[in-house]
Motif scaffolding. Structure first.
Motif, PDB file in Angstrom:
ATOM      1  N   TYR A   1     -14.497  88.886 -31.087  1.00 58.12           N
ATOM      2  CA  TYR A   1     -14.585  87.990 -29.924  1.00 58.12           C
ATOM      3  C   TYR A   1     -13.253  87.270 -29.700  1.00 58.12           C
ATOM      4  O   TYR A   1     -12.814  87.094 -28.560  1.00 58.12           O
ATOM      5  CB  TYR A   1     -15.685  86.950 -30.143  1.00 58.12           C
ATOM      6  N   GLU A   2     -12.636  86.814 -30.803  1.00 62.81           N
ATOM      7  CA  GLU A   2     -11.371  86.079 -30.684  1.00 62.81           C
ATOM      8  C   GLU A   2     -10.279  86.937 -30.054  1.00 62.81           C
ATOM      9  O   GLU A   2      -9.419  86.428 -29.327  1.00 62.81           O
ATOM     10  CB  GLU A   2     -10.935  85.592 -32.067  1.00 62.81           C
ATOM     11  N   ARG A   3     -10.328  88.238 -30.320  1.00 64.67           N
ATOM     12  CA  ARG A   3      -9.296  89.137 -29.797  1.00 64.67           C
ATOM     13  C   ARG A   3      -9.640  89.722 -28.433  1.00 64.67           C
ATOM     14  O   ARG A   3      -8.752  89.965 -27.606  1.00 64.67           O
ATOM     15  CB  ARG A   3      -9.058  90.278 -30.792  1.00 64.67           C
ATOM     16  N   PHE A   4     -10.950  89.971 -28.215  1.00 62.11           N
ATOM     17  CA  PHE A   4     -11.338  90.694 -27.000  1.00 62.11           C
ATOM     18  C   PHE A   4     -12.419  89.987 -26.183  1.00 62.11           C
ATOM     19  O   PHE A   4     -12.888  90.526 -25.176  1.00 62.11           O
ATOM     20  CB  PHE A   4     -11.853  92.090 -27.372  1.00 62.11           C
ATOM     21  N   GLY A   5     -12.847  88.795 -26.615  1.00 62.30           N
ATOM     22  CA  GLY A   5     -13.954  88.105 -25.957  1.00 62.30           C
ATOM     23  C   GLY A   5     -13.576  87.395 -24.674  1.00 62.30           C
ATOM     24  O   GLY A   5     -12.456  87.519 -24.161  1.00 62.30           O
ATOM     25  N   ASP A   6     -14.520  86.590 -24.170  1.00 60.50           N
ATOM     26  CA  ASP A   6     -14.351  85.935 -22.873  1.00 60.50           C
ATOM     27  C   ASP A   6     -13.223  84.915 -22.863  1.00 60.50           C
ATOM     28  O   ASP A   6     -12.698  84.572 -21.805  1.00 60.50           O
ATOM     29  CB  ASP A   6     -15.660  85.251 -22.465  1.00 60.50           C
TER      30      ASP A   6
END
Length: 306
Positions: free
Chosen positions: A265-270
């Motif tokens: 999430y930290e790399r590809f999240g919202d």
């Protein structure tokens, strides 16, 4: 050690804890459970509701968007006329909220992103979508459970208000056999709060479902429920309850899995760099498609008594 009539402070503490426990049980609502009932807490366009109906369950479906309410009443008029489906209009808000109306952000670009949460609406705006602000009536979820009874299964997906529904069941002696929620994907502390609530409600088995995998789910043929669909679609929860393969995963197992998920999430999240900068958004979509990077997850929980 201070003594009080033969009891030390430690003994008094444990006695008070036991008393508080029994008082909480006695104060719980004894509303019955309907084992043929499912709550769909966020109807949208009826994707999940139709699946439950074709599984021969009765459904209480909740929807706050007036246009979607009308759409579904027309689409599923047949089930409504047979009393298999009841659509409850208006927004679910925290139990102690005395407001009878609430601001509702109706997303004009993605209907699945409506919300009554200001923070969620701000996030949606930052993701290049537009919302129309309208006012809708509110309902108290505890009162709805008292009216329609405790369900066998409840799917909750109401854009940052899922824990409102979980909290409501703390007031009831009987609990759904199975629950699923859209898990928190921004703040890990909020995710921990979700699992603390599950524990308080005596849910002990967990399963994490990547929503990108929904279209690949295979509906099992079993002796209890009707097999209805061959292929599933996005924006839906689908398999639930006994149709899911329930390996015994504890709270710690699930949280360990979510720690890995949150790194994605930290790399590809919202809220990631790839989401908030163009053309990195295109790169993010490509990475998700070909490398199976998490989109969002649902947490399914099985009650101790099931």
């Amino acid at each position: 050690m201070v003594e009080t009539h033969g009891l030390n402070l430690k003994s008094i503490y444990y006695l008070s804890e036991i008393l508080e426990f029994y008082l909480s049980i006695n104060l719980m609502k004894t509303t019955k459970k309907n084992v043929n009932l499912i709550y769909d807490v966020w109807l949208h366009k009826g994707e999940d509701t139709l699946y439950y109906l074709q599984k021969w369950f009765d459904v209480i479906a909740f929807e706050a968007d007036p246009e979607l309410v009308q759409f579904n009443r027309e689409k599923y008029a047949h089930y409504i006329s047979k009393w298999s489906l009841t659509i409850v209009e208006w927004a679910i808000v925290p139990g102690k909220n005395t407001q009878t109306q609430v601001s509702f952000y109706k997303n004009k670009d993605k209907s699945v992103w409506w919300t009554v949460a200001n923070e969620r609406a701000s996030r949606n705006q930052n993701l290049w979508t537009h919302s129309e602000l309208i006012t809708v009536q509110t309902i108290n979820f505890v009162e709805q459970i008292e009216k329609y009874w405790v369900p066998y299964y409840i799917k909750i997906d109401i854009e940052w208000m899922d824990t409102v529904c979980l909290n409501a069941f703390l007031s009831f002696e009987h609990k759904p056999d199975y629950i699923s929620i859209e898990s928190e994907k921004v703040y890990f502390d909020k995710l921990l709060q979700e699992f603390e609530l599950f524990e308080q409600l005596w849910y002990t088995w967990y399963k994490t479902i990547n929503q990108l995998d929904v279209i690949n789910q295979i509906e099992p043929t079993n002796w209890e429920w009707n097999k209805v669909w061959e292929k599933f679609i996005h924006w839906s929860s689908w398999l639930f309850g006994k149709d899911l393969p329930w390996a015994r995963k504890t709270k710690q197992d699930a949280l360990s899995r979510y720690r890995t998920i949150f790194r994605y999430y930290e790399r590809f999240g919202d809220s990631s760099f790839l989401k908030n900068n163009y053309p990195w958004r295109l790169i993010r979509k490509i990475l998700r498609k070909f490398f199976h990077i998490p989109w969002w997850y649902d947490t399914h929980a099985k009650h101790k008594s099931s």
